[in-house]
Design a protein around this motif. Structure first.
Motif, PDB file in Angstrom:
ATOM      1  N   LEU A  14       3.515  18.179  -3.488  1.00 47.47           N
ATOM      2  CA  LEU A  14       3.513  17.000  -2.619  1.00 47.47           C
ATOM      3  C   LEU A  14       4.447  17.173  -1.435  1.00 47.47           C
ATOM      4  N   GLY A  64       3.446  13.422 -10.110  1.00 46.25           N
ATOM      5  CA  GLY A  64       4.007  13.036  -8.825  1.00 46.25           C
ATOM      6  C   GLY A  64       3.134  12.047  -8.087  1.00 46.25           C
ATOM      7  N   LEU A  65       1.827  12.235  -8.167  1.00 41.85           N
ATOM      8  CA  LEU A  65       0.904  11.298  -7.520  1.00 41.85           C
ATOM      9  C   LEU A  65       0.959   9.927  -8.189  1.00 41.85           C
ATOM     10  N   ARG A  66       1.049   9.910  -9.502  1.00 36.51           N
ATOM     11  CA  ARG A  66       1.072   8.634 -10.219  1.00 36.51           C
ATOM     12  C   ARG A  66       2.338   7.839  -9.893  1.00 36.51           C
ATOM     13  N   LYS A  67       3.436   8.517  -9.639  1.00 38.19           N
ATOM     14  CA  LYS A  67       4.649   7.824  -9.219  1.00 38.19           C
ATOM     15  C   LYS A  67       4.465   7.128  -7.870  1.00 38.19           C
ATOM     16  N   ARG A  68       3.471   7.583  -7.125  1.00 37.62           N
ATOM     17  CA  ARG A  68       3.200   7.043  -5.800  1.00 37.62           C
ATOM     18  C   ARG A  68       1.937   6.198  -5.776  1.00 37.62           C
ATOM     19  N   GLY A  69       1.478   5.815  -6.942  1.00 34.72           N
ATOM     20  CA  GLY A  69       0.310   4.947  -7.034  1.00 34.72           C
ATOM     21  C   GLY A  69      -1.012   5.661  -7.057  1.00 34.72           C
ATOM     22  N   PRO A 169       4.681  12.144   0.331  1.00 34.44           N
ATOM     23  CA  PRO A 169       4.189  10.807   0.714  1.00 34.44           C
ATOM     24  C   PRO A 169       4.856   9.727  -0.112  1.00 34.44           C
ATOM     25  N   ARG A 170       4.954   8.533   0.457  1.00 38.09           N
ATOM     26  CA  ARG A 170       5.504   7.402  -0.292  1.00 38.09           C
ATOM     27  C   ARG A 170       4.447   6.756  -1.181  1.00 38.09           C
ATOM     28  N   THR A 171       3.227   6.671  -0.659  1.00 36.39           N
ATOM     29  CA  THR A 171       2.148   6.002  -1.389  1.00 36.39           C
ATOM     30  C   THR A 171       0.857   6.789  -1.213  1.00 36.39           C
ATOM     31  N   VAL A 172       0.096   6.905  -2.278  1.00 35.97           N
ATOM     32  CA  VAL A 172      -1.231   7.518  -2.215  1.00 35.97           C
ATOM     33  C   VAL A 172      -2.202   6.582  -2.912  1.00 35.97           C
ATOM     34  N   ARG A 173      -3.160   6.063  -2.170  1.00 35.35           N
ATOM     35  CA  ARG A 173      -4.176   5.169  -2.739  1.00 35.35           C
ATOM     36  C   ARG A 173      -5.450   5.960  -2.984  1.00 35.35           C
TER      37      ARG A 173
END
Length: 458
Positions: A14, A64-69, A169-173
């Motif tokens: 990430l 890591g992605l799940r920590k960012r949504g 990234p801070r957020t990943v939708r």
């Protein structure tokens, strides 16, 4: 609601990920996608050690992605079919991909572009993600598409200003409608090296921070010390892209000093090999510079090769290195050079045999660096001294002077004290008889004569 897809390949992280940043800037929702490509499997590149490390990397990326949504979407099958299916399912207008240099990577890119365009989707390929500097960004001023010698390449490479590393990234939708297969796990893989390291971005960043603090300053003077094991051991994380080579260059230069400069030079070697293979993709299998070798293919050569693979050559430093490879799925860089020289130049066995064995076991088994390094040692690549031979006894005395490395990996010789461990055939006959260790399979002088004769140097 706009959507984009990021196809992860050898960039499983990430931090400092331009394709992911570009996709997030361009769309409301992003699908981080990894395809367990049946083409890679068919080519025989999914060796057990690399598969297990890869699965660790995928788990780390997903966490890591799940920590960012967000979450990682995993599919299996032909890569083009799966990417197109996901892009159509989420209504993506763009697919983002890191550029590769192998023939397979170029072919994948061409097929993806053609099929995606057919469905009205743009493929955006990003340079300098897998490497610090894109292949082709540095070319000789006098003409030519690549540098064939490292030193002038490194001078030009060092003058380039690298892009600033990107933060995560801070957020990943991620679109809810896009389904994923279950993440594969290391526990599914058999026949692993018993001491295989743990993969993933988090593990790689921890390792680098610890080594930057405790080992980087001494790297210049200690990186060839076999017993000291003072290398970074970051190559598997670079191979899978769990770490960014460009970010490592920045962080090392921030630290400064001779150790940091030596480490950056090694990262530049990695880029150098990528630009060679990008310009000459056939060099993955064919000699970059042929010496018209007639490699040994006799029954005796097969037996010698088997002894080399098993770590039973009778030369302790060679055998220690080959056993480290089998135990850890990794080998010290100095050891890689000396065992490759032993196979290609002392035993005069085709470098491709050794390169294939390395790819079968190395967790950092990288088609680019593995093949180019093997050719460099065999004298068919970019080495400006193609006929040099690394004598295993000289190498042992210089880089393992007290025999600690040998005793670590060759238990039969652990009771042999000091430097005597490098030449067990010189021990008294009764002492040799007590050791379950073979006599040398080749006389070094005889091997050297054979190599010189084969290369027309006599």
């Amino acid at each position: 609601m706009t959507a984009a897809v990021v196809l992860f390949t050898s960039d499983l992280r990430l931090h400092d990920h331009p394709p992911l940043r570009a996709a997030l800037d361009a769309a409301d929702e992003v699908v981080p996608l990894f395809v367990r490509d049946s083409g890679v499997r068919a080519a025989g590149f999914d060796a057990p050690n690399r598969s297990a490390f890869l699965f660790d990397c995928l788990a780390s990326l997903d966490a890591g992605l799940r920590k960012r949504g967000g979450r990682l979407v995993v599919r299996s099958g032909p890569v083009v079919r799966e990417v197109v299916a996901v892009a159509r399912q989420c209504g993506a207008s763009e697919v983002h991909l890191s550029a590769g240099v192998s023939r397979y990577a170029h072919h994948r890119e061409e097929r993806l572009r053609e099929e995606l365009e057919h469905h009205g989707v743009e493929l955006r390929v990003h340079d300098a993600v897998i490497t610090s500097v894109a292949p082709g960004a540095v070319v000789p001023s006098g003409g030519g598409d690549h540098f064939a010698v490292f030193t002038p390449y490194f001078r030009r490479w060092s003058d380039l200003r690298l892009r600033e590393p990107l933060g995560p990234p801070r957020t990943v939708r991620v679109p809810e409608a896009v389904e994923s297969e279950p993440l594969p796990a290391r526990s599914e893989v058999e026949d692993l090296s018993p001491d295989l390291p743990r993969g993933g971005e988090e593990a790689g960043r921890r390792l680098f921070q610890r080594w930057r603090r405790d080992g980087l300053d001494a790297y210049e003077e200690r990186h060839d010390d076999l017993a000291g094991d003072a290398t970074s051991r970051l190559s598997p994380y670079l191979h899978f892209g769990a770490l960014s080579s460009g970010e490592l260059v920045h962080l090392a230069r921030e630290r400064g000093g001779a150790g940091a400069e030596a480490f950056v030079r090694q990262l530049a070697w990695r880029d150098f090999h990528h630009q060679v293979l990008a310009a000459r993709p056939e060099s993955a299998e064919k000699d970059y510079r042929t010496r018209h070798d007639s490699w040994r293919r006799t029954k005796e050569a097969e037996e010698d090769t088997a002894a080399w693979k098993e770590g039973r050559t009778g030369y302790p430093i060679v055998d220690a290195a080959m056993r480290q490879l089998r135990a850890e799925g990794w080998m010290h860089n100095r050891a890689r050079l000396l065992v490759a020289s032993f196979l290609a130049k002392t035993l005069y066995v085709d470098w491709r045999v050794g390169a294939r064995h390395f790819l079968d076991l190395l967790v950092d088994g990288d088609l680019v660096n593995n093949q180019m390094n093997w050719q460099w040692v065999a004298g068919t690549g970019t080495d400006t001294r193609p006929h040099r031979v690394l004598n295993p006894l000289v190498q042992a005395r210089r880089f393992d002077p007290e025999g600690s490395y040998v005793r670590r990996y060759v238990p039969e010789l652990r009771e042999v004290a000091g430097r005597k461990v490098h030449e067990p055939w010189r021990l008294p006959a009764e002492r040799r008889a007590e050791l379950d260790y073979p006599e040398p399979i080749v006389d070094l002088d005889e091997g050297l004569r054979r190599f010189k004769q084969a290369r027309g140097r006599e």
